[in-house]
Design a protein around this motif. Structure first.
Motif, PDB file in Angstrom:
ATOM      1  N   VAL A   8      35.668  36.707  48.593  1.00 11.96           N
ATOM      2  CA  VAL A   8      34.605  36.711  47.586  1.00 11.96           C
ATOM      3  C   VAL A   8      34.097  38.131  47.351  1.00 11.96           C
ATOM      4  O   VAL A   8      33.829  38.531  46.214  1.00 11.96           O
ATOM      5  N   ALA A   9      34.008  38.930  48.418  1.00 14.04           N
ATOM      6  CA  ALA A   9      33.616  40.335  48.266  1.00 14.04           C
ATOM      7  C   ALA A   9      34.605  41.074  47.380  1.00 14.04           C
ATOM      8  O   ALA A   9      34.211  41.893  46.538  1.00 14.04           O
ATOM      9  N   GLY A  10      35.891  40.784  47.545  1.00 19.20           N
ATOM     10  CA  GLY A  10      36.915  41.393  46.695  1.00 19.20           C
ATOM     11  C   GLY A  10      36.766  40.978  45.241  1.00 19.20           C
ATOM     12  O   GLY A  10      36.956  41.791  44.330  1.00 19.20           O
ATOM     13  N   LEU A  11      36.401  39.725  45.019  1.00 25.63           N
ATOM     14  CA  LEU A  11      36.171  39.261  43.644  1.00 25.63           C
ATOM     15  C   LEU A  11      34.967  39.961  43.026  1.00 25.63           C
ATOM     16  O   LEU A  11      34.993  40.334  41.853  1.00 25.63           O
ATOM     17  N   PHE A  12      33.928  40.167  43.834  1.00 24.91           N
ATOM     18  CA  PHE A  12      32.777  40.927  43.335  1.00 24.91           C
ATOM     19  C   PHE A  12      33.155  42.388  43.073  1.00 24.91           C
ATOM     20  O   PHE A  12      32.573  43.025  42.198  1.00 24.91           O
ATOM     21  N   GLU A  13      34.119  42.910  43.816  1.00 26.99           N
ATOM     22  CA  GLU A  13      34.583  44.274  43.527  1.00 26.99           C
ATOM     23  C   GLU A  13      35.219  44.323  42.138  1.00 26.99           C
ATOM     24  O   GLU A  13      34.994  45.276  41.383  1.00 26.99           O
TER      25      GLU A  13
END
Length: 105
Positions: A8-13
């Protein structure tokens, strides 16, 4: 759960890099706000993930998700090239991300 946080952090990136482009050097308020929300969420979730996942692995996976996603967004929204070599290296990067997940404990 840490891997979910990291994904999810990668998607927010992907979100914050896209908002950064759309913010037009922070002159567009809604995209600028979106950038700060996405970057804050991305760093918060990545920080939660590295409590369990080794920092180097987490950083590589987070960056990889963001890089692949941002390239795909560029191809779709901005008609950036999608030639053979570009796609080849994107898939190579995806394979590397999967490999890191498989060898991490």
């Amino acid at each position: 759960m840490a891997w979910i946080y990291l994904i999810v952090a990668g998607l927010f990136e992907i979100g914050f890099t896209t908002c950064l482009k759309l913010s037009d050097n922070f002159t567009q308020l809604k995209w600028s706000v979106g950038f700060f929300i996405c970057i804050s969420a991305s760093f918060f979730l990545r920080n939660k993930a590295i409590a369990t996942i080794p920092m180097g692995t987490a950083y590589a996976v987070w960056t990889g998700i963001g890089a692949v996603g941002t390239v795909v967004v560029g191809m779709i929204l901005y008609k950036e090239p999608a030639d053979f070599w570009r796609l080849f290296f994107i898939f190579l990067l995806i394979g590397s991300i999967i490999g890191l997940k498989l060898v991490s404990k």
